[in-house]
Structure formats: structure tokens, C-alpha cells
Design a protein around this motif. Structure first.
Motif, PDB file in Angstrom:
ATOM      1  N   LEU A 113      -2.123  55.586  -2.214  1.00 41.45           N
ATOM      2  CA  LEU A 113      -1.431  54.376  -1.780  1.00 41.45           C
ATOM      3  C   LEU A 113       0.059  54.687  -1.766  1.00 41.45           C
ATOM      4  CD1 LEU A 113      -3.408  51.838  -3.993  1.00 41.45           C
ATOM      5  CD2 LEU A 113      -3.917  52.533  -1.638  1.00 41.45           C
ATOM      6  N   LEU A 114       0.718  54.368  -0.676  1.00 44.69           N
ATOM      7  CA  LEU A 114       2.095  54.812  -0.489  1.00 44.69           C
ATOM      8  C   LEU A 114       3.150  53.801  -0.909  1.00 44.69           C
ATOM      9  CD1 LEU A 114       1.800  56.665   2.955  1.00 44.69           C
ATOM     10  CD2 LEU A 114       1.392  57.518   0.637  1.00 44.69           C
ATOM     11  N   TYR A 115       2.773  52.552  -1.120  1.00 39.25           N
ATOM     12  CA  TYR A 115       3.777  51.542  -1.463  1.00 39.25           C
ATOM     13  C   TYR A 115       3.286  50.626  -2.572  1.00 39.25           C
ATOM     14  CZ  TYR A 115       5.850  53.092   2.915  1.00 39.25           C
ATOM     15  OH  TYR A 115       6.393  53.863   3.905  1.00 39.25           O
ATOM     16  N   PRO A 116       4.196  50.202  -3.438  1.00 39.90           N
ATOM     17  CA  PRO A 116       3.826  49.281  -4.520  1.00 39.90           C
ATOM     18  C   PRO A 116       3.853  47.833  -4.042  1.00 39.90           C
ATOM     19  CG  PRO A 116       6.125  49.893  -4.761  1.00 39.90           C
ATOM     20  CD  PRO A 116       5.592  50.678  -3.582  1.00 39.90           C
ATOM     21  N   GLY A 170       1.947  48.971  11.962  1.00 43.39           N
ATOM     22  CA  GLY A 170       1.877  50.372  12.371  1.00 43.39           C
ATOM     23  C   GLY A 170       2.444  51.342  11.357  1.00 43.39           C
ATOM     24  N   GLN A 171       3.087  50.834  10.318  1.00 43.97           N
ATOM     25  CA  GLN A 171       3.658  51.705   9.284  1.00 43.97           C
ATOM     26  C   GLN A 171       2.537  52.215   8.383  1.00 43.97           C
ATOM     27  OE1 GLN A 171       6.924  49.934   7.176  1.00 43.97           O
ATOM     28  NE2 GLN A 171       6.793  51.371   5.475  1.00 43.97           N
ATOM     29  N   VAL A 172       2.505  53.515   8.162  1.00 47.51           N
ATOM     30  CA  VAL A 172       1.455  54.094   7.324  1.00 47.51           C
ATOM     31  C   VAL A 172       1.647  53.647   5.875  1.00 47.51           C
ATOM     32  CG1 VAL A 172       0.505  56.234   6.395  1.00 47.51           C
ATOM     33  CG2 VAL A 172       1.051  56.077   8.813  1.00 47.51           C
ATOM     34  N   ILE A 173       0.599  53.037   5.318  1.00 46.19           N
ATOM     35  CA  ILE A 173       0.701  52.491   3.959  1.00 46.19           C
ATOM     36  C   ILE A 173      -0.269  53.149   2.985  1.00 46.19           C
ATOM     37  CG2 ILE A 173       1.554  50.245   4.719  1.00 46.19           C
ATOM     38  CD1 ILE A 173      -1.324  49.194   4.493  1.00 46.19           C
ATOM     39  N   ALA A 174      -1.200  53.956   3.497  1.00 46.13           N
ATOM     40  CA  ALA A 174      -2.176  54.606   2.622  1.00 46.13           C
ATOM     41  C   ALA A 174      -2.682  55.873   3.288  1.00 46.13           C
ATOM     42  CB  ALA A 174      -3.332  53.657   2.319  1.00 46.13           C
ATOM     43  N   ILE A 175      -3.379  56.687   2.499  1.00 47.09           N
ATOM     44  CA  ILE A 175      -4.010  57.910   3.011  1.00 47.09           C
ATOM     45  C   ILE A 175      -5.507  57.757   2.812  1.00 47.09           C
ATOM     46  CG2 ILE A 175      -4.125  60.418   2.855  1.00 47.09           C
ATOM     47  CD1 ILE A 175      -1.403  59.316   3.720  1.00 47.09           C
ATOM     48  N   SER A 176      -6.262  57.995   3.869  1.00 47.26           N
ATOM     49  CA  SER A 176      -7.710  57.771   3.831  1.00 47.26           C
ATOM     50  C   SER A 176      -8.396  58.683   2.826  1.00 47.26           C
ATOM     51  CB  SER A 176      -8.308  57.987   5.226  1.00 47.26           C
ATOM     52  OG  SER A 176      -8.123  59.334   5.629  1.00 47.26           O
ATOM     53  N   GLY A 177      -9.549  58.202   2.342  1.00 47.97           N
ATOM     54  CA  GLY A 177     -10.308  58.983   1.366  1.00 47.97           C
ATOM     55  C   GLY A 177     -11.691  58.414   1.184  1.00 47.97           C
ATOM     56  N   SER A 178     -12.258  58.624  -0.006  1.00 47.01           N
ATOM     57  CA  SER A 178     -13.614  58.150  -0.280  1.00 47.01           C
ATOM     58  C   SER A 178     -13.731  57.739  -1.749  1.00 47.01           C
ATOM     59  CB  SER A 178     -14.636  59.249   0.066  1.00 47.01           C
ATOM     60  OG  SER A 178     -15.956  58.780  -0.110  1.00 47.01           O
ATOM     61  N   GLY A 222      -7.512  62.184   4.168  1.00 49.24           N
ATOM     62  CA  GLY A 222      -6.159  62.712   4.329  1.00 49.24           C
ATOM     63  C   GLY A 222      -5.423  62.201   5.540  1.00 49.24           C
ATOM     64  N   VAL A 223      -5.992  61.205   6.240  1.00 52.88           N
ATOM     65  CA  VAL A 223      -5.358  60.656   7.434  1.00 52.88           C
ATOM     66  C   VAL A 223      -4.509  59.446   7.051  1.00 52.88           C
ATOM     67  CG1 VAL A 223      -5.768  59.542   9.666  1.00 52.88           C
ATOM     68  CG2 VAL A 223      -7.191  61.462   8.942  1.00 52.88           C
ATOM     69  N   GLY A 224      -3.321  59.333   7.643  1.00 51.08           N
ATOM     70  CA  GLY A 224      -2.476  58.179   7.380  1.00 51.08           C
ATOM     71  C   GLY A 224      -3.059  56.914   7.967  1.00 51.08           C
ATOM     72  N   VAL A 225      -3.163  55.867   7.123  1.00 49.54           N
ATOM     73  CA  VAL A 225      -3.731  54.590   7.564  1.00 49.54           C
ATOM     74  C   VAL A 225      -2.591  53.601   7.795  1.00 49.54           C
ATOM     75  CG1 VAL A 225      -5.313  52.720   7.002  1.00 49.54           C
ATOM     76  CG2 VAL A 225      -5.794  55.051   6.185  1.00 49.54           C
ATOM     77  N   PRO A 226      -2.393  53.121   9.036  1.00 48.67           N
ATOM     78  CA  PRO A 226      -1.274  52.217   9.320  1.00 48.67           C
ATOM     79  C   PRO A 226      -1.612  50.760   9.003  1.00 48.67           C
ATOM     80  CG  PRO A 226      -2.399  52.743  11.346  1.00 48.67           C
ATOM     81  CD  PRO A 226      -3.106  53.520  10.264  1.00 48.67           C
ATOM     82  N   SER A 227      -0.581  49.998   8.697  1.00 43.28           N
ATOM     83  CA  SER A 227      -0.760  48.567   8.448  1.00 43.28           C
ATOM     84  C   SER A 227      -1.094  47.865   9.755  1.00 43.28           C
ATOM     85  CB  SER A 227       0.515  47.976   7.847  1.00 43.28           C
ATOM     86  OG  SER A 227       0.390  46.580   7.695  1.00 43.28           O
ATOM     87  N   LEU A 228      -2.026  46.925   9.684  1.00 42.92           N
ATOM     88  CA  LEU A 228      -2.420  46.177  10.871  1.00 42.92           C
ATOM     89  C   LEU A 228      -1.427  45.074  11.221  1.00 42.92           C
ATOM     90  CD1 LEU A 228      -6.202  45.949  10.036  1.00 42.92           C
ATOM     91  CD2 LEU A 228      -5.276  46.983  12.119  1.00 42.92           C
TER      92      LEU A 228
END
Length: 441
Positions: A101-104, A112-120, A59-65
Motif C-alpha cells: 500500500l503506497l499511501y496512509p 488514475g494515481q497508483v495507490i497500491a501494488i497488486s498481489g495475493s 507487482g503491478v501498480g493499481v490506480p485509484s478509480l
């Protein structure tokens, strides 16, 4: 004008605040598996690890590198929900095992822009982000990404203070299953059958009581005819003029006594036969009461979207939470609409019988004809409704179920289905209105 300017200022402030927090967002986690050869934690065999694993809660926002373009966004086998951003040098930075996944594909994203939400998701033993650095292509040659990732993220361990910025855990994961909602229940079927069971005997009740009324009217009519002749008010030339009157009464007596038989053995079969012939589907009165038929046809088509969970991005989840209840509610509307048509048909048959005695006398004949024409209009309306109902079910059953990745197709289907449901009552009303006008001309 002042309110508009105020809204613009508020939006600018909010945007600036989001931008600030976005830039201030720091991602932190612990490297639990490095790049290179290792024993796979699931399969237990030696295998090359083409990236690094960074452990973070789900559930943590994952930023683009990097700043670049999304070149892959979707499910990817053991990677689970997988997203790849290609930078200006052609290097692809891949992240796997996300919950959302937040963007197509094709979206431009900033570093640094969040592009996904962490999970398993995928082949994973627990919540983490798998990061890869691949050259020139999403699945090109790999190199160790650790040094660059360490320059962008805090890899000393999970730090909730750093990772609860704007996008940390504020994006909720919706998990809602619509499969068991909105479906017509057995109670609805029981109530509808009970209404029809009350209406059908009402045909006999009306017929029997109207026959007694007809007998009384006939006796009064005959007595007035004879009395006026005896008193000389109107001379009786020949009793043969009573024959048409008696035949007229006899016909309406038969019509009233046979009214239930006509409805059950003539009107209803006519509706069933015509509807079956033109729709290409066996149709009966019970078809109206098979609530599940229509509902099942629609839900089978949209089945992948009935269970809204982490397989969809957050924005898609919100969209589906709006559209899915709409289309299921429309299914219920169609079901109730068809039952309404069937109940109206029987009600018109009950009250239509009242028009029979009214047709005997010239002064009330107009009202009697209107009641009888209303019965035939209800028959025609039911035929039209049954035809459209059958055609729609046949068409829906002919479609292949949508897939979970065809959200755009689902949106188009909802719009088309909404338009169809909106048009059917309008079309039915206009057609029956013209039919009724033809009967009364």
C-alpha cells in the motif's frame, strides 16, 4: 545560482514527464469473478461476493478509480492489504489482496494515481485486485462496481504494453531478513577470551620480573647507602634510619607479588559488586562477554521490522532498509565498546604495576602515581560502563515489542537509541576524566 536554476528546470522536466506517464498509464486485466452470489473458491460454500476480481500479475501498480481521500490503508483480515478511497459523494472504492500500500490514511489522491501494488495477500487463490463500491462508509452497503470499473480500466485481459507505464512493475518488492545478520558470532567470543587469557598471565609475568628489579634496586640502594657512609660522604649516625627504607621496599615487594591477587580478588569483585548494587542486576566479568544479551534485548524490541517484505509499503521498506542496519550496527558498537573497556582495564592493570617501583624514588614518584591512578581510573570507568550497560538492558527488557504498524514509533526509537549510544562514550570519558583529576591532585 546558475546550477540552482538548472536543477529546478531538470526537476520540472522530470515532474512533467512523470505526470504525463502517470496520466497515460492504463490499467488492464480480466474479470475472473463478478459481483453477487457464488461458491467461494477457498471455503467451497455459497457466499455473496461484494465486489469484482480483476486478475493481474503480482507487482503491478493499481490506480485509484476516483479522486478522493484514503480512508483505510492496512491489513484487513481476508482482504489482505486493503486500501479504500472515498470520493466527493461519500462512495468508498475498496481494493484488496494487494502486496503493498503506497499511501496512509488521510492522503489525497487523484483518479488514475497508483495507490497500491497488486498481489495475493489474505484469502486469495492467486494475484488479483478485488474491487468494491460501498456507499457512505468503508464497509457500508455494496453495489455492483463493474460498469464504472469498465469505464476506467481495460477489462479485456492483461496487457503488458498498457500496464508497464511509470508505475507498472518498476516498484520492486524488497524481501530481506535481518534476523541472522549483525549478531555477534562465536568467533568474536573466542577472540575476546583469547585476549583476556593472554593478559591475565601477563600480570604474573610483570609482577615476577618487577620483583627481581625491585630486589636489584634495593641491593643497589643499600650498597650506595653503606658505601657513602664508609667513604665519609654521608655520615651514618644510626642504622635505624634503614628501617623505614626496608619497610618501604617490603611494602612494594608485597604489592608486586600480590598484584595479580589484588586484581582478581579485589579489583574485579569490587567492579562486579558495585555494578550489581547500583544497576539492580547481577553483574560479572562474563556479562561483558555475553554479546547476545544486549543484541537480543534490542532485536526482541524491533523484531517486526527485522524481516522487511511486502507487509510494508515500498517507501517504508526503503526507510527500514536504512534504519534497521543502523540500529543493528549500533548494537555491535555497544558490544565492542564494552569489550574494549574490559580489555583496557586488564592492560592498565598490567602496565600499572610498572608504577610500583617508580614510586620508591622521589624523582620518579610522580610517574609511578600516574600509572597507579590510571589503574583506579580504569576500574572506575569499568564500573560506570557496567552500570550504564546494565541499566540500558534492564530498560529495553521492560519495553513491549513494537508492532509492525508502529513505524513512526520505530523511527523515534532509532533516533533515541542513536543519541544514547552517542552520549554514553562522551559521558563515560568526562566522568573518568574528572575522577582521574581528583586522584592526581
Amino acid at each position: 545560482m546558475r546550477n540552482t536554476k538548472r536543477c529546478i528546470v531538470y526537476l520540472a522536466i522530470i515532474f512533467a514527464a512523470l505526470s504525463f506517464m502517470h496520466n497515460a498509464y492504463a490499467f488492464s486485466g480480466e474479470v475472473t469473478s463478478v459481483y453477487g452470489w457464488r461458491i467461494h473458491p477457498i471455503f467451497g460454500i455459497g457466499k455473496g461476493h461484494e465486489g469484482i476480481d480483476v486478475a493481474v500479475p503480482a507487482g503491478v501498480g493499481v490506480p485509484s478509480l476516483v479522486t478522493g481521500t484514503v480512508v483505510y490503508s492496512g491489513w484487513c483480515g481476508g482482504y489482505g492489504y486493503f486500501i479504500s478511497v472515498q470520493d466527493s459523494m461519500g462512495v468508498c472504492w475498496n481494493m484488496g489482496h494487494n502486496s503493498q500500500l503506497l499511501y496512509p490514511v488521510g492522503t489525497h489522491v487523484e483518479q488514475g494515481q497508483v495507490i497500491a501494488i497488486s498481489g495475493s495477500t489474505g484469502n486469495s487463490t492467486g494475484p488479483h485486485v478485488h474491487v468494491e463500491r460501498r456507499l457512505l462508509d468503508v464497509f457500508g452497503d455494496t453495489t455492483d462496481p463493474l460498469d464504472y470499473v469498465a469505464s476506467q480500466w481495460d477489462l479485456s485481459g492483461w496487457d503488458p504494453n498498457n500496464s508497464t507505464g511509470v508505475f507498472g512493475n518498476i516498484v520492486p518488492n524488497i524481501d530481506f531478513d535481518f534476523s541472522n545478520y549483525f549478531a555477534p558470532s562465536e568467533e568474536l567470543l573466542k577472540v575476546t577470551k583469547k585476549i583476556l587469557e593472554l593478559l591475565k598471565p601477563a600480570l604474573d609475568f610483570v609482577s615476577e620480573n618487577l620483583v627481581e628489579l625491585m630486589i636489584s634496586l634495593f641491593v643497589i640502594d643499600l650498597a650506595v647507602y653503606l658505601l657513602t657512609g664508609v667513604l665519609g660522604v654521608r655520615p651514618i649516625k644510626d642504622f635505624s634510619e634503614l628501617i623505614p627504607k626496608i619497610m618501604r621496599y617490603g611494602f612494594f615487594f608485597w604489592l608486586l607479588q600480590s598484584w595479580h591477587w589484588l586484581v582478581s580478588n579485589m579489583f574485579v569483585p569490587m567492579i562486579e559488586n558495585i555494578s550489581s548494587t547500583y544497576s539492580g542486576q547481577s553483574f560479572s566479568e562474563s556479562s561483558f562477554l555475553q554479546f547476545e544479551a544486549f543484541f537480543t534485548s534490542v532485536t526482541h524490541l524491533i523484531k517486526p521490522f527485522l524481516h522487511i517484505n511486502e507487509q510494508f509499503s515500498f517507501l517504508t521498506q526503503l526507510l527500514l532498509m536504512i534504519l534497521v542496519p543502523i540500529i543493528l550496527t549500533l548494537c555491535l558498537f555497544v558490544t565492542f565498546y564494552m569489550v574494549y573497556k574490559l580489555v583496557v582495564f586488564y592492560i592498565m592493570c598490567v602496565f600499572g604495576a610498572l608504577g610500583i617501583p617508580l614510586m620508591i624514588y622521589s624523582k620518579t614518584e610522580y610517574y609511578g602515581k600516574n600509572l597507579i591512578s590510571a589503574v583506579f581510573t580504569a576500574i572506575f570507568d569499568l564500573i560506570v560502563s557496567a552500570f550504564i550497560y546494565s541499566i540500558v538492558i534492564n530498560t529495553l527488557n521492560g519495553f513491549e515489542p513494537l508492532t509492525a504498524d508502529s513505524v513512526a514509533t520505530f523511527v523515534v526509537f532509532v533516533l533515541a537509541f542513536t543519541f544514547l549510544v552517542w552520549m554514553v562514550p562522551i559521558l563515560s570519558t568526562r566522568v573518568t576524566k574528572h575522577f582521574n583529576a581528583l586522584l592526581n591532585n
